[in-house]
Design a protein around this motif. Structure first.
Motif, PDB file in Angstrom:
ATOM      1  N   HIS A  12       0.933  -1.062   0.043  1.00  0.00           N
ATOM      2  CA  HIS A  12       0.149   0.104   0.080  1.00  0.00           C
ATOM      3  C   HIS A  12       1.067   1.172  -0.097  1.00  0.00           C
ATOM      4  O   HIS A  12       0.432   2.147  -0.690  1.00  0.00           O
ATOM      5  N   ASP A  26       1.014   4.197  -2.427  1.00  0.00           N
ATOM      6  CA  ASP A  26       0.954   5.601  -2.143  1.00  0.00           C
ATOM      7  C   ASP A  26       1.982   6.502  -2.724  1.00  0.00           C
ATOM      8  O   ASP A  26       1.682   7.855  -3.045  1.00  0.00           O
ATOM      9  N   LEU A  41      -5.489   3.044  -5.932  1.00  0.00           N
ATOM     10  CA  LEU A  41      -5.555   2.237  -4.819  1.00  0.00           C
ATOM     11  C   LEU A  41      -6.423   1.070  -4.587  1.00  0.00           C
ATOM     12  O   LEU A  41      -6.081   0.067  -3.973  1.00  0.00           O
ATOM     13  N   HIS A  60      -6.549  10.554   2.619  1.00  0.00           N
ATOM     14  CA  HIS A  60      -5.855   9.329   2.283  1.00  0.00           C
ATOM     15  C   HIS A  60      -4.592   8.703   3.185  1.00  0.00           C
ATOM     16  O   HIS A  60      -4.762   7.830   3.644  1.00  0.00           O
ATOM     17  N   ASP A 106      -4.059   5.763   5.917  1.00  0.00           N
ATOM     18  CA  ASP A 106      -3.008   5.060   5.866  1.00  0.00           C
ATOM     19  C   ASP A 106      -2.792   4.734   7.236  1.00  0.00           C
ATOM     20  O   ASP A 106      -2.143   3.865   7.481  1.00  0.00           O
TER      21      ASP A 106
HETATM   22 ZN   LIG Z   1      -2.272   5.036   1.279  1.00  0.00          ZN
END
Ligand SMILES: [Zn+2]
Length: 201
Positions: free
Chosen positions: A44, A48, A84, A142, A146
């Motif tokens: 992830h 990002d 995403l 976002h 996270d």
């Molecule tokens: Zn993220």
């Protein structure tokens, strides 16, 4: 909406650099610990890096084409949401294919704590963009989401240590994928809200 794009760009570029670097380090650490949720979190974070790069590209395009600002920012949000969803799909496959039990619950907790620190760091960098644009709002939300992903790694480590059920690692891996989809849904929602506001006289 004439604010300083060079500051906005610099924030996203820094956020991207941190995400790529930390994501790569965390991926190696997670592969060493053999933790599915750790691999998911690192995957992830690397995604990002691309999301922040898109934010950087959006602000650079807006800089060159102010008339199209709303359209550029909205389309950018859709690209970021797609990234995403791709990350979530990769995480699901990784978690599904993950065969080993984590080497150490304590190492998972340490990895989760380190990842949480990085998420907090990125949050502190991008949060001033919140009020300025839909891109900033998307990016700040976002990075806030996270935080949830990173904390999940630490919580999974703790639960694994407490209950000694190895499957907790994989359950947490799927939870992390779900969080990524949530982040994508939020980006799309924010972009739709924005276009609804534009249509008002
Ligand atoms: Zn993220």
């Amino acid at each position: 909406m004439g604010h300083d794009h060079s500051i906005e760009k610099r924030r996203y570029a820094l956020s991207a650099r941190i995400a790529f670097l930390a994501g790569t380090i965390f991926l190696f650490a997670a592969l060493f610990i053999l933790t599915a949720v750790g691999v998911g979190d690192a995957t992830h974070l690397i995604a990002d890096g691309f999301v922040s790069l898109v934010s950087w590209k959006i602000s650079s395009n807006v800089e060159q084409n102010h008339d199209q600002e709303a359209v550029i920012r909205r389309r950018g949000a859709y690209v970021q949401a797609t990234l995403l969803v791709v990350a979530a799909a990769i995480i699901v496959v990784e978690t599904y294919l993950h065969e080993h039990e984590p080497r150490s619950a304590l190492q998972m907790m340490a990895l989760g704590a380190a990842s949480t620190m990085v998420a907090l760091w990125r949050f502190s960098i991008v949060h001033p963009e919140w009020r300025r644009s839909i891109t900033g709002k998307g990016e700040v939300w976002h990075v806030a989401i996270d935080l949830g992903t990173s904390v999940t790694v630490a919580i999974a480590g703790f639960l694994l240590w407490y209950f000694a059920i190895p499957a907790i690692d994989r359950w947490a891996g799927y939870a992390v994928a779900a969080i990524a989809v949530l982040g994508a849904a939020h980006l799309v929602w924010t972009a739709k809200q924005e276009s609804a506001t534009e249509r008002r006289p």
